[in-house]
Design an enzyme around this catalytic site. Sequence first.
Site, short mmCIF file in Angstrom:
data_model
loop_
_atom_site.label_atom_id
_atom_site.label_comp_id
_atom_site.label_asym_id
_atom_site.label_seq_id
_atom_site.Cartn_x
_atom_site.Cartn_y
_atom_site.Cartn_z
N TYR A 1 0.85 -1.19 0.00
CA TYR A 1 0.00 0.00 0.00
C TYR A 1 0.88 1.23 0.00
O TYR A 1 1.84 1.33 0.77
CB TYR A 1 -0.89 -0.02 1.25
CG TYR A 1 -1.80 1.17 1.39
CD1 TYR A 1 -2.84 1.40 0.48
CD2 TYR A 1 -1.65 2.07 2.45
CE1 TYR A 1 -3.69 2.49 0.63
CE2 TYR A 1 -2.50 3.16 2.60
CZ TYR A 1 -3.52 3.36 1.68
OH TYR A 1 -4.37 4.44 1.84
N ASP B 1 9.10 2.94 -0.09
CA ASP B 1 8.05 3.55 0.71
C ASP B 1 8.28 3.12 2.15
O ASP B 1 7.88 2.03 2.56
CB ASP B 1 6.67 3.14 0.20
CG ASP B 1 5.55 3.80 1.01
OD1 ASP B 1 5.86 4.41 2.06
OD2 ASP B 1 4.39 3.71 0.59
N LYS C 1 4.07 8.53 9.26
CA LYS C 1 3.81 7.91 10.55
C LYS C 1 4.76 8.40 11.66
O LYS C 1 4.52 9.48 12.20
CB LYS C 1 3.78 6.39 10.39
CG LYS C 1 2.61 5.99 9.45
CD LYS C 1 2.28 4.53 9.35
CE LYS C 1 0.95 4.30 8.67
NZ LYS C 1 0.98 3.88 7.28
C1 LIG Z 1 0.22 4.30 6.01
C2 LIG Z 1 0.96 4.14 4.73
C3 LIG Z 1 0.80 5.04 3.67
C4 LIG Z 1 -0.25 6.10 3.66
O1 LIG Z 1 -0.03 7.04 4.65
P1 LIG Z 1 -1.26 7.98 5.12
O2 LIG Z 1 -0.63 8.95 6.04
O3 LIG Z 1 -2.25 7.06 5.76
O4 LIG Z 1 -1.82 8.61 3.89
C5 LIG Z 1 1.62 4.90 2.56
N1 LIG Z 1 2.52 3.92 2.50
C6 LIG Z 1 2.70 3.04 3.49
C7 LIG Z 1 3.75 1.97 3.35
C8 LIG Z 1 1.91 3.10 4.62
O5 LIG Z 1 2.04 2.18 5.59
#
Ligand SMILES: *Cc1c(COP(=O)(O)O)cnc(C)c1O
Length: 428
Positions: free
Chosen positions: A145, A240, A268
């Site tokens: 994701y 990511d 995060k």
């Molecule tokens: C949580 C997450 C996102 C999205 O971040 P948001 O702040 O929820 O938009 C993107 N990439 C990874 C790997 C994530 O865990």
Amino acid sequence: MSRSEESERLFARAVQSLPGGVNSPVRAFRSVGGSPRFMARGHGPYLVDADGNELVDLVCSWGPLLLGHAHPAIVEAVRTAAGLGTTYGAPTEAEVVLAERVIALFPSLEMVRFVSSGTEAGMSVVRLARAATGRRAILKFDGCYHGHADALLAAAGSGVATLGLPDSAGVTPATTADTIVVPYNDLAAVAAAFEARGGEIAAILVEPVAGNMGLVPPAPGFLAGLRTIADDHRALLVFDEVMTGWRVHPVGAQVLYDVHPDLTCLGKVIGGGLPAAAYGGRRDLMSRVAPSGDVYQAGTLSGNPLAMAAGLAMLEVLATSDAWARAERFAAEAADGLRSEAAAAGVPLTVQRVGTMFTAFFTDAPVTDYASAKATDAKAFGRFFHAMLDAGVYLPPSAFEAGFTSAVHGPTELDRVLTAARAAFRVV
Ligand SMILES: *Cc1c(COP(=O)(O)O)cnc(C)c1O
């Protein structure tokens, strides 16, 4: 049994004014059944729900709370910043200092741009990669994701994966036609995709440790293999690390595995529990971002002073204490404990952990990609989840999400988790 009348009352009200009663789908408990707990407050390793139940929090807001809830240093930093005004729409020193700290930590970062969410980081990094390479396609992995930008909400098609399919209503086939989706940990599939469309692929996007299909580590050589393939085809490699940053290692997966991407997404933990995220990388690439370059990207609340203050306080505590090691020790002990309780109860369980992230999959086989994650017993997880919740332990409400620990989870919480698990494994 913990009481949940007030949560149920709030949820019944919430569904009238919020789609599904929530502001982010997984919170609604759809994949484990039942109705979600509404939270009233958090302190240290605990959440307290609307009915007053104190729950050991193994979600930690999906990662940010590496120091637990309401850590004094972060609360103090936010309070002080708020007293000076909550947003200016103009640059501040805190943005420069946080940028410098992050750049000093991550070996592949020379410049960063702050945004407010991981989604913005993901969509912006794709735009930048396309601009920098003059190519249109991107390659991602099934089950990874990267936020909810249209081009990244692509699912694998059947057969030779050279064409992504929309993974949400409202995403057009044209938007995902340039998104190639292949199985995680499958270098041969990546190589085949580059055989077919190599000259068109701007970037490989990967969660260097997958956290959004449950915790799935990279197979030995997988990340290095991606680096080589990207280099061979002059594509960019994007890690990511929105979830893995400060979670799988005191810095990130790129240090843990010693593979250096061209561009990185962070989120995060970087905001210390407030909305902040970032993307960054090589200076020549980041110099393409407006206003120094021609890739447009902006944000009213980007680099928000409260979020910068919280992020700085978080990084300061991590740099000057054994907080990270404590969070990892708890994760290791919880993972070991869950394994032995499951074994004692005769329940097939595979606990996968890297650093402070873990997932307990109900299966006796290792989970290596999204297909093997989906093949695990999600119904058993749902029963386990509710038994744990009743016993005062808040796990991620989905079989396909990672759990997170913090520096303030200690022996008392471990005992609560494992005592709850001992009983819960008997009812799954
Ligand atoms: C949580 C997450 C996102 C999205 O971040 P948001 O702040 O929820 O938009 C993107 N990439 C990874 C790997 C994530 O865990």
